[in-house]
Design a protein around this motif. Structure first.
Motif, PDB file in Angstrom:
ATOM      1  N   TYR A  89       0.831  -1.203   0.000  1.00 50.03           N
ATOM      2  CA  TYR A  89       0.000   0.000   0.000  1.00 50.03           C
ATOM      3  C   TYR A  89       0.869   1.257   0.000  1.00 50.03           C
ATOM      4  CZ  TYR A  89      -4.478   2.380   0.538  1.00 50.03           C
ATOM      5  OH  TYR A  89      -5.605   3.145   0.322  1.00 50.03           O
ATOM      6  N   GLY A  90       1.899   1.225  -0.854  1.00 49.50           N
ATOM      7  CA  GLY A  90       2.632   2.445  -1.152  1.00 49.50           C
ATOM      8  C   GLY A  90       1.837   3.261  -2.152  1.00 49.50           C
ATOM      9  N   TRP A  91       2.481   4.235  -2.775  1.00 47.85           N
ATOM     10  CA  TRP A  91       1.748   5.095  -3.712  1.00 47.85           C
ATOM     11  C   TRP A  91       1.151   4.301  -4.870  1.00 47.85           C
ATOM     12  CZ3 TRP A  91       0.022   9.474  -2.185  1.00 47.85           C
ATOM     13  CH2 TRP A  91       0.717  10.221  -1.246  1.00 47.85           C
ATOM     14  N   CYS A  92       1.915   3.315  -5.380  1.00 49.82           N
ATOM     15  CA  CYS A  92       1.384   2.499  -6.486  1.00 49.82           C
ATOM     16  C   CYS A  92       0.217   1.642  -6.005  1.00 49.82           C
ATOM     17  CB  CYS A  92       2.482   1.621  -7.061  1.00 49.82           C
ATOM     18  SG  CYS A  92       3.798   2.524  -7.907  1.00 49.82           S
ATOM     19  N   GLY A  93       0.372   1.009  -4.854  1.00 50.90           N
ATOM     20  CA  GLY A  93      -0.701   0.182  -4.314  1.00 50.90           C
ATOM     21  C   GLY A  93      -1.960   0.974  -4.040  1.00 50.90           C
ATOM     22  N   LYS A  94      -1.797   2.224  -3.559  1.00 50.85           N
ATOM     23  CA  LYS A  94      -2.959   3.083  -3.333  1.00 50.85           C
ATOM     24  C   LYS A  94      -3.711   3.323  -4.632  1.00 50.85           C
ATOM     25  CE  LYS A  94      -0.714   5.522   0.483  1.00 50.85           C
ATOM     26  NZ  LYS A  94      -0.045   6.770   0.901  1.00 50.85           N
ATOM     27  N   GLY A 137      -9.248 -14.139  -3.022  1.00 51.20           N
ATOM     28  CA  GLY A 137      -9.046 -13.285  -4.176  1.00 51.20           C
ATOM     29  C   GLY A 137      -9.457 -13.882  -5.506  1.00 51.20           C
ATOM     30  N   ASP A 138     -10.005 -13.014  -6.348  1.00 50.20           N
ATOM     31  CA  ASP A 138     -10.253 -13.357  -7.754  1.00 50.20           C
ATOM     32  C   ASP A 138      -9.151 -12.777  -8.634  1.00 50.20           C
ATOM     33  OD1 ASP A 138     -13.003 -14.611  -7.552  1.00 50.20           O
ATOM     34  OD2 ASP A 138     -13.410 -12.657  -6.638  1.00 50.20           O
ATOM     35  N   PHE A 139      -8.734 -11.540  -8.311  1.00 51.09           N
ATOM     36  CA  PHE A 139      -7.601 -10.891  -8.963  1.00 51.09           C
ATOM     37  C   PHE A 139      -6.558 -10.560  -7.900  1.00 51.09           C
ATOM     38  CE2 PHE A 139     -11.168  -9.784 -11.729  1.00 51.09           C
ATOM     39  CZ  PHE A 139     -10.645  -9.980 -13.009  1.00 51.09           C
ATOM     40  N   PHE A 140      -5.280 -10.714  -8.252  1.00 55.50           N
ATOM     41  CA  PHE A 140      -4.185 -10.359  -7.357  1.00 55.50           C
ATOM     42  C   PHE A 140      -3.238  -9.409  -8.099  1.00 55.50           C
ATOM     43  CE2 PHE A 140      -5.820 -14.323  -5.829  1.00 55.50           C
ATOM     44  CZ  PHE A 140      -5.627 -14.339  -4.454  1.00 55.50           C
ATOM     45  N   VAL A 141      -2.828  -8.332  -7.417  1.00 54.94           N
ATOM     46  CA  VAL A 141      -1.854  -7.401  -7.976  1.00 54.94           C
ATOM     47  C   VAL A 141      -0.780  -7.162  -6.926  1.00 54.94           C
ATOM     48  CG1 VAL A 141      -1.449  -5.161  -9.044  1.00 54.94           C
ATOM     49  CG2 VAL A 141      -3.700  -6.248  -9.277  1.00 54.94           C
ATOM     50  N   THR A 142       0.460  -7.532  -7.227  1.00 52.89           N
ATOM     51  CA  THR A 142       1.564  -7.281  -6.306  1.00 52.89           C
ATOM     52  C   THR A 142       2.254  -5.975  -6.683  1.00 52.89           C
ATOM     53  OG1 THR A 142       3.085  -8.599  -7.669  1.00 52.89           O
ATOM     54  CG2 THR A 142       1.959  -9.722  -5.865  1.00 52.89           C
ATOM     55  N   VAL A 143       2.512  -5.123  -5.675  1.00 51.89           N
ATOM     56  CA  VAL A 143       3.129  -3.811  -5.914  1.00 51.89           C
ATOM     57  C   VAL A 143       4.051  -3.494  -4.737  1.00 51.89           C
ATOM     58  CG1 VAL A 143       2.543  -1.622  -7.017  1.00 51.89           C
ATOM     59  CG2 VAL A 143       0.711  -3.206  -6.446  1.00 51.89           C
ATOM     60  N   THR A 144       5.031  -4.360  -4.481  1.00 53.21           N
ATOM     61  CA  THR A 144       5.837  -4.224  -3.264  1.00 53.21           C
ATOM     62  C   THR A 144       7.321  -3.999  -3.509  1.00 53.21           C
ATOM     63  OG1 THR A 144       6.390  -6.563  -3.032  1.00 53.21           O
ATOM     64  CG2 THR A 144       4.245  -5.843  -2.152  1.00 53.21           C
TER      65      THR A 144
END
Length: 413
Positions: free
Chosen positions: A213-218, A261-268
């Motif tokens: 939940y950084g800027w991209c995750g937000k 989850g149905d969709f997963f997005v990693t942004v770490t």
């Protein structure tokens, strides 16, 4: 002196670049200024950024300023071959094509570094890393460089802590006109552009798991919410976790979220954020994507090893059947979904980010030999100048402090 797939693809690449130019007011203004002032005259610029139309226009702006450009991509699947061809047709040096092997990718980086660049523009840190390991004899030629993304800055900061960084690098990603807009609104929109065009599935009513939940995750979470999804955030930072909760999202460990989850997005920017133990509890048909710079956030090696069968489910979507019977679907091999399955950030967003890049490179040239620190933030006046210009192009005005107000604030400091 280029190495691309096919020069005959240049016409469609030129159309893409021209469309970007029409929608990038800041870069167009800088191109006009640089064409007169020539701030990069006699300078060689080595650039490794996702090679699509916005990057191509940045390259042309720098070339208009007198730079001798040597260009490669920063991801095996994000280069657009027609755009690369258009740059070569325009007289720039390009070493890149879509779908390079690891060996070809490294060879292309060596090609742009072997010329002895004066300025390095990097996205992820591969140019800087190889310059310090394989081309140390050319380091005296380097005035400095600019780093575009969070992952690259993490690598630079690690080098700097060990006193290994040998020339100044500007942390472009830390500029307000970069991370506040590019990372949040650019990533948020482009990730879902890539997912939606690739899957042709509805998002509304489904569970979307956003890791980080950084800027991209937000941005990713905000856009998923706008599409009607039920959003779950996974985090390791308790402050960011609380922020996600107060923004209206659920928060839980990945192992719990994996079952929902149905969709997963990693942004770490971290390794194995989704692991083999997580795959085991996922729903049949779960769709996995990564929006971090490197393809390590989804444990693809572990997934391939445990799969009893694999097949292409749809263009750019690979399915892996687990021993328990369910299929796990991965978009773009776990690489950057917004670029490996889309066109990247919107042009107007990259207009600000690349204006910061161009002006930061100019700053390095103007202050050659004067910079004491190896890691430099974008000067505040550059950030404010870009914001003021962009605001004017948007047709908006803001208030200005009166002399009395300025005196009051200065007295309060």
């Amino acid at each position: 002196m280029s190495e691309i797939k096919d020069i005959n693809l240049y016409e469609s690449g030129e159309r893409k670049i021209e469309w970007v130019k029409r929608n990038c007011d800041l870069l167009r203004m800088l191109e006009e200024e640089f064409s007169v002032t020539k701030p990069f005259s006699g300078k060689k610029v080595a650039l490794s950024v996702h090679l699509e139309a916005k990057t191509a226009y940045l390259c042309k702006v720098l070339a208009a300023g007198g730079a001798e450009m040597y260009i490669t991509g920063s991801n095996p699947l994000s280069t657009q071959d027609d755009v690369a061809a258009a740059l070569v047709k325009a007289g720039l040096n390009v070493f890149a094509w879509h779908g390079v092997t690891d060996e070809e990718y490294s060879r292309h980086i060596r090609s742009v570094l072997s010329v002895g660049p004066n300025i390095i523009i990097d996205d992820g840190g591969d140019l800087v890393h190889m310059m310090h390991t394989e081309f140390r004899d050319l380091i005296p030629n380097v005035i400095g460089g600019c780093e575009e993304t969070t992952t690259g800055i993490i690598r630079l900061e690690a080098m700097n802590r060990k006193n290994e960084l040998k020339f100044p690098m500007v942390r472009v990603n830390n500029a307000d006109c970069k991370h506040l807009f590019d990372n949040r609104y650019g990533t948020g929109q482009s990730v879902w552009d890539g997912i939606n065009r690739t899957t042709n599935l509805i998002v509304a009513g489904k569970y979307v798991v956003v890791a980080g939940y950084g800027w991209c995750g937000k941005g990713v979470a905000m856009r998923a919410k706008g599409l009607g999804a039920k959003v779950i955030v996974t985090e390791v930072n308790p402050v960011k976790a609380i922020e996600a909760i107060m923004d209206g999202f659920d928060v839980m460990p990945m192992r719990e979220a994996a079952a929902l989850g149905d969709f997963f997005v990693t942004v770490t920017g971290c390794d194995k954020v989704i692991s083999t133990e997580d795959f085991k509890v996922m729903k049949d048909g779960a769709i996995l994507t990564n929006a971090g710079h490197f393809d390590c956030e989804v444990d693809m090696a572990g997934l391939r090893a445990m799969a009893v069968e694999s097949k292409e489910m749809r263009n750019n979507i690979m399915g892996y059947k687990l021993p328990t019977g369910q299929w796990i679907c991965v978009i773009a091999e776990g690489r950057l979904v917004n670029l490996a399955a889309g066109d990247g950030h919107p042009a107007e967003i990259m207009d600000m980010s690349f204006a910061i890049q161009a002006l930061s490179a100019k700053y390095l040239v103007e202050h050659q030999g004067e910079l004491d620190s190896m890691l430099i933030d974008v000067p505040t006046d550059v950030d404010m100048d870009v914001a003021a210009r962009k605001l004017a192009f948007m047709g908006k005005k803001i208030d200005k402090l009166t002399a009395e107000q300025e005196a009051y604030l200065n007295a309060s400091l």
